[in-house]
Enzyme design. Structure first.
Site, PDB file in Angstrom:
ATOM      1  N   ILE A  13      45.451  16.853 -18.410  1.00  0.00           N
ATOM      2  CA  ILE A  13      45.693  15.378 -18.080  1.00  0.00           C
ATOM      3  C   ILE A  13      44.146  14.645 -18.004  1.00  0.00           C
ATOM      4  CG2 ILE A  13      46.580  13.251 -17.324  1.00  0.00           C
ATOM      5  CD1 ILE A  13      48.969  15.050 -16.270  1.00  0.00           C
ATOM      6  N   ASP A  34      35.228  20.526 -11.524  1.00  0.00           N
ATOM      7  CA  ASP A  34      36.434  21.254 -11.839  1.00  0.00           C
ATOM      8  C   ASP A  34      36.061  22.806 -11.619  1.00  0.00           C
ATOM      9  OD1 ASP A  34      38.298  22.665 -13.280  1.00  0.00           O
ATOM     10  OD2 ASP A  34      39.063  20.824 -14.117  1.00  0.00           O
ATOM     11  N   LYS A  35      36.885  23.459 -10.783  1.00  0.00           N
ATOM     12  CA  LYS A  35      36.700  24.814 -10.618  1.00  0.00           C
ATOM     13  C   LYS A  35      36.824  25.696 -12.133  1.00  0.00           C
ATOM     14  CE  LYS A  35      38.888  28.643  -7.978  1.00  0.00           C
ATOM     15  NZ  LYS A  35      39.884  28.953  -6.946  1.00  0.00           N
ATOM     16  N   ASP A  60      34.759  24.123  -6.769  1.00  0.00           N
ATOM     17  CA  ASP A  60      36.046  24.123  -6.196  1.00  0.00           C
ATOM     18  C   ASP A  60      36.319  23.228  -5.002  1.00  0.00           C
ATOM     19  OD1 ASP A  60      38.207  25.079  -4.874  1.00  0.00           O
ATOM     20  OD2 ASP A  60      37.666  27.453  -4.720  1.00  0.00           O
ATOM     21  N   ILE A  61      37.354  22.355  -5.158  1.00  0.00           N
ATOM     22  CA  ILE A  61      37.394  21.214  -4.173  1.00  0.00           C
ATOM     23  C   ILE A  61      37.884  21.908  -2.681  1.00  0.00           C
ATOM     24  CG2 ILE A  61      38.035  19.408  -5.815  1.00  0.00           C
ATOM     25  CD1 ILE A  61      41.043  19.824  -5.158  1.00  0.00           C
ATOM     26  N   GLU A  85      46.935  22.994  -8.571  1.00  0.00           N
ATOM     27  CA  GLU A  85      47.419  23.747  -9.122  1.00  0.00           C
ATOM     28  C   GLU A  85      48.788  23.078  -9.576  1.00  0.00           C
ATOM     29  OE1 GLU A  85      47.154  27.079  -9.969  1.00  0.00           O
ATOM     30  OE2 GLU A  85      45.120  27.216  -9.218  1.00  0.00           O
ATOM     31  N   GLU A 133      57.835  14.769  -8.976  1.00  0.00           N
ATOM     32  CA  GLU A 133      58.819  15.958  -8.439  1.00  0.00           C
ATOM     33  C   GLU A 133      59.019  15.734  -7.080  1.00  0.00           C
ATOM     34  OE1 GLU A 133      57.850  19.816 -10.388  1.00  0.00           O
ATOM     35  OE2 GLU A 133      57.344  18.609 -12.378  1.00  0.00           O
ATOM     36  N   TYR A 156      55.358  23.715  -5.567  1.00  0.00           N
ATOM     37  CA  TYR A 156      54.429  22.761  -6.088  1.00  0.00           C
ATOM     38  C   TYR A 156      54.767  21.523  -5.572  1.00  0.00           C
ATOM     39  CZ  TYR A 156      52.924  19.628  -9.709  1.00  0.00           C
ATOM     40  OH  TYR A 156      52.418  18.160 -10.379  1.00  0.00           O
TER      41      TYR A 156
HETATM   42  P1  NAD Z   1      46.316  21.438 -15.193  1.00  0.00           P
HETATM   43  O1  NAD Z   1      46.747  22.517 -14.469  1.00  0.00           O
HETATM   44  O2  NAD Z   1      46.456  21.283 -16.675  1.00  0.00           O
HETATM   45  O3  NAD Z   1      45.061  20.976 -14.889  1.00  0.00           O
HETATM   46  C1  NAD Z   1      44.390  21.152 -13.305  1.00  0.00           C
HETATM   47  C2  NAD Z   1      42.818  21.099 -13.559  1.00  0.00           C
HETATM   48  O4  NAD Z   1      42.506  21.185 -12.140  1.00  0.00           O
HETATM   49  C3  NAD Z   1      42.234  22.566 -14.167  1.00  0.00           C
HETATM   50  O5  NAD Z   1      41.131  21.936 -14.710  1.00  0.00           O
HETATM   51  C4  NAD Z   1      41.833  23.228 -13.153  1.00  0.00           C
HETATM   52  O6  NAD Z   1      40.616  24.113 -13.381  1.00  0.00           O
HETATM   53  C5  NAD Z   1      41.408  22.339 -11.998  1.00  0.00           C
HETATM   54  N1  NAD Z   1      41.576  22.794 -10.607  1.00  0.00           N
HETATM   55  C6  NAD Z   1      42.604  23.701 -10.222  1.00  0.00           C
HETATM   56  N2  NAD Z   1      42.201  23.900  -9.043  1.00  0.00           N
HETATM   57  C7  NAD Z   1      41.190  23.446  -8.585  1.00  0.00           C
HETATM   58  C8  NAD Z   1      40.338  23.486  -7.488  1.00  0.00           C
HETATM   59  N3  NAD Z   1      40.786  24.046  -6.165  1.00  0.00           N
HETATM   60  N4  NAD Z   1      38.997  22.981  -7.655  1.00  0.00           N
HETATM   61  C9  NAD Z   1      38.551  22.265  -8.869  1.00  0.00           C
HETATM   62  N5  NAD Z   1      39.535  22.249  -9.889  1.00  0.00           N
HETATM   63  C10 NAD Z   1      40.508  22.627  -9.735  1.00  0.00           C
HETATM   64  O7  NAD Z   1      47.000  20.202 -14.511  1.00  0.00           O
HETATM   65  P2  NAD Z   1      47.596  18.785 -15.322  1.00  0.00           P
HETATM   66  O8  NAD Z   1      48.959  18.676 -15.994  1.00  0.00           O
HETATM   67  O9  NAD Z   1      46.149  18.082 -16.040  1.00  0.00           O
HETATM   68  O10 NAD Z   1      47.886  17.903 -14.023  1.00  0.00           O
HETATM   69  C11 NAD Z   1      46.842  17.003 -13.395  1.00  0.00           C
HETATM   70  C12 NAD Z   1      47.279  16.348 -12.122  1.00  0.00           C
HETATM   71  O11 NAD Z   1      48.469  15.509 -12.702  1.00  0.00           O
HETATM   72  C13 NAD Z   1      47.771  17.201 -11.162  1.00  0.00           C
HETATM   73  O12 NAD Z   1      47.598  16.668  -9.926  1.00  0.00           O
HETATM   74  C14 NAD Z   1      49.397  17.127 -11.479  1.00  0.00           C
HETATM   75  O13 NAD Z   1      50.228  17.301 -10.089  1.00  0.00           O
HETATM   76  C15 NAD Z   1      49.609  15.597 -11.825  1.00  0.00           C
HETATM   77  N6  NAD Z   1      50.638  15.493 -12.919  1.00  0.00           N
HETATM   78  C16 NAD Z   1      50.868  16.273 -13.828  1.00  0.00           C
HETATM   79  C17 NAD Z   1      51.888  15.982 -14.621  1.00  0.00           C
HETATM   80  C18 NAD Z   1      52.133  16.911 -15.756  1.00  0.00           C
HETATM   81  O14 NAD Z   1      53.113  16.484 -16.592  1.00  0.00           O
HETATM   82  N7  NAD Z   1      51.335  17.727 -16.442  1.00  0.00           N
HETATM   83  C19 NAD Z   1      52.937  14.812 -14.443  1.00  0.00           C
HETATM   84  C20 NAD Z   1      52.583  14.065 -13.070  1.00  0.00           C
HETATM   85  C21 NAD Z   1      51.735  14.263 -12.535  1.00  0.00           C
HETATM   86  P1  TYD Z   2      57.730  22.542 -17.149  1.00  0.00           P
HETATM   87  O1  TYD Z   2      56.776  22.393 -18.473  1.00  0.00           O
HETATM   88  O2  TYD Z   2      57.349  23.828 -16.320  1.00  0.00           O
HETATM   89  O3  TYD Z   2      57.620  21.292 -16.210  1.00  0.00           O
HETATM   90  P2  TYD Z   2      58.140  20.824 -14.714  1.00  0.00           P
HETATM   91  O4  TYD Z   2      58.888  22.075 -14.393  1.00  0.00           O
HETATM   92  O5  TYD Z   2      56.810  20.408 -14.153  1.00  0.00           O
HETATM   93  O6  TYD Z   2      59.361  20.004 -15.125  1.00  0.00           O
HETATM   94  O7  TYD Z   2      59.328  22.678 -17.582  1.00  0.00           O
HETATM   95  C1  TYD Z   2      59.905  21.458 -18.254  1.00  0.00           C
HETATM   96  C2  TYD Z   2      61.416  21.721 -18.053  1.00  0.00           C
HETATM   97  O8  TYD Z   2      61.568  22.849 -19.146  1.00  0.00           O
HETATM   98  C3  TYD Z   2      61.791  22.271 -16.893  1.00  0.00           C
HETATM   99  O9  TYD Z   2      63.273  21.927 -16.599  1.00  0.00           O
HETATM  100  C4  TYD Z   2      61.903  23.847 -16.836  1.00  0.00           C
HETATM  101  C5  TYD Z   2      62.119  24.050 -18.534  1.00  0.00           C
HETATM  102  N1  TYD Z   2      61.574  25.165 -19.052  1.00  0.00           N
HETATM  103  C6  TYD Z   2      62.511  26.079 -19.948  1.00  0.00           C
HETATM  104  O10 TYD Z   2      63.471  25.748 -20.003  1.00  0.00           O
HETATM  105  N2  TYD Z   2      61.661  27.130 -20.325  1.00  0.00           N
HETATM  106  C7  TYD Z   2      60.500  27.434 -20.111  1.00  0.00           C
HETATM  107  O11 TYD Z   2      59.732  28.588 -20.444  1.00  0.00           O
HETATM  108  C8  TYD Z   2      59.620  26.398 -19.407  1.00  0.00           C
HETATM  109  C9  TYD Z   2      57.950  26.786 -19.198  1.00  0.00           C
HETATM  110  C10 TYD Z   2      60.294  25.450 -19.059  1.00  0.00           C
END
Ligand code: NAD
Ligand code: TYD
Length: 353
Positions: A13, A34-35, A60-61, A85, A133, A156
């Site tokens: 994101i 970013d780490k 690293d934060i 994470e 979540e 998480y």
């Molecule tokens: P991602 O795992 O793709 O990216 C995380 C980034 O954070 C990476 O670039 C990683 O290198 C960096 N990072 C991890 N640990 C670090 C540290 N200790 N110091 C500095 N950088 C570090 O995650 P994402 O899907 O892009 O999610 C971004 C944010 O949005 C997260 O806080 C997540 O909880 C939130 N979020 C994600 C979703 C989703 O569907 N992906 C939905 C709602 C909220």
């Molecule tokens: P995911 O992309 O890991 O997001 P989150 O757990 O944060 O919602 O998973 C989305 C949904 O898909 C979740 O209900 C778990 C399911 N899932 C599978 O059925 N198979 C898979 O291999 C993965 C990674 C997720």
């Protein structure tokens, strides 16, 4: 010129946020820290690296000295905190990194902002990006509101809940101008292929099994990533200090529906046989503590701040599949040895049902 410090801007994101806003806002300096964990890929923001309003620092934060140094160097007036994470399954296998990065890392950022801003909070903003979540699981009915009590199920979501509370506590205790967004599942370009949608797209292309947890009946609300980025910027610009906004796509789909849609779109665009693609679906042992359903009531951000998603699930999915088909070099790059180890560890243990 305003300075926005973005954490985790090489992740899914964060990279979309940087790629969306760096060109749109030339008078704002974006500093990406970013780490570069397995989930952070500098290639995702390579197009910005020579832009005058963009800087990158590998930080690293969890390292408070490094965080303080970067705050003193750039003196940001705004923080948009993505770094985390973020993968539920990894948090089940190893929760410690989730607590360090998501809770302790957030603490270091809040402390660095407090040290820099002292008590002068005018025109300052600490925006924390979080997830739906934290609210736990829904049954067949209802939606998460901003007032829904926290009830996280996974390490998480528990660590994200902890960080949300900490951010709000800095508002109540120190008067720090914070905002929080809790968003549903995102999809789109640059998503690491351990998450459902990119994993399934790549497995269909490569004719590998499509591992669906349990019966595939779990429901998620899906939002295209740039709609989430717009929501975040809307809250950063106009959100009320101390407030939380839920963000969602009003787009609930069962996992099996999502996987069928992916089979259809990938097969059409890559000229594969759709029925053969669907025959790759393999039901595997369920995730422990698997939340049944997430759904978001986004009335507050819509009515107070005028935000609306632009993409539908169908337009967003098509764009996403087209992006993965068009970026084989990015896929090769993120599929390092560590990614392969993870796939072996997570799916070998599950087995077919
Ligand atoms: P991602 O795992 O793709 O990216 C995380 C980034 O954070 C990476 O670039 C990683 O290198 C960096 N990072 C991890 N640990 C670090 C540290 N200790 N110091 C500095 N950088 C570090 O995650 P994402 O899907 O892009 O999610 C971004 C944010 O949005 C997260 O806080 C997540 O909880 C939130 N979020 C994600 C979703 C989703 O569907 N992906 C939905 C709602 C909220
Ligand atoms: P995911 O992309 O890991 O997001 P989150 O757990 O944060 O919602 O998973 C989305 C949904 O898909 C979740 O209900 C778990 C399911 N899932 C599978 O059925 N198979 C898979 O291999 C993965 C990674 C997720």
């Amino acid at each position: 010129m305003k300075t926005v410090l973005v954490t985790g801007g090489c992740g899914f994101i964060g990279a979309n946020f940087i790629n969306h806003f760096v060109p749109q806002m030339p008078d704002t300096h974006f500093v990406n820290i970013d780490k570069l964990t397995y989930a952070g890929n500098p290639l995702s923001v390579a197009q910005q690296q020579n832009e005058p309003n963009y800087s990158f620092e590998q930080v690293d934060i969890c390292d408070s000295d490094a965080v303080n140094r970067v705050f003193q160097k750039y003196a940001p007036d705004t923080v948009v905190h993505f770094a985390a994470e973020s993968h539920v399954d990894r948090s089940i296998h190893g929760p410690a990194d989730f607590v360090f990065t998501n809770v302790v890392g957030t603490l270091h950022l809040l402390e660095a902002a407090r040290a820099l801003w002292k008590n002068d909070f005018s025109d300052k903003k600490f925006h924390h990006v979080s997830t739906d979540e934290v609210y736990g699981s829904l049954g067949d009915e209802g939606k998460f509101m901003e007032s829904t009590p926290y009830d996280p199920s996974s390490p998480y979501s528990a660590s994200k809940a902890g960080s949300d509370h900490l951010v709000r506590a800095y508002h109540r205790t120190y008067g720090m101008p914070v905002t929080v967004t809790n968003c549903s599942n995102n999809y789109g370009p640059y998503q690491f292929p351990e998450k459902l949608i990119p994993l399934m797209i790549l497995n269909v292309l490569e004719r590998k099994p499509l591992p669906v947890y349990g019966k595939g009946e779990n429901v998620r609300d899906w939002l295209y990533v740039t709609d989430h980025c717009d929501a975040i910027m809307t809250v950063v610009a106009n959100g009320k200090t101390g407030e939380t906004y839920n963000v969602g796509g009003n787009c609930e789909r069962s996992n099996i529906h999502v996987v069928h849609t992916i089979c259809e779109i990938v097969s059409e665009l890559a000229k594969l046989n759709t029925e053969e693609s669907k025959s790759l679906i393999t039901y595997v042992t369920d995730r422990p503590g698997h939340d049944f359903r997430y759904a978001i009531d986004a009335t507050k951000i819509q009515s107070e701040l005028g935000w609306q998603p632009k993409e539908t699930f169908e337009t967003g999915m098509r764009k996403t599949v087209e992006w993965y088909l068009g970026h084989p070099e990015w896929i090769t790059d993120v599929r390092s040895g560590k990614y392969r180890e993870w796939i072996d560890q997570n799916y070998a243990a599950r087995g077919e049902k």
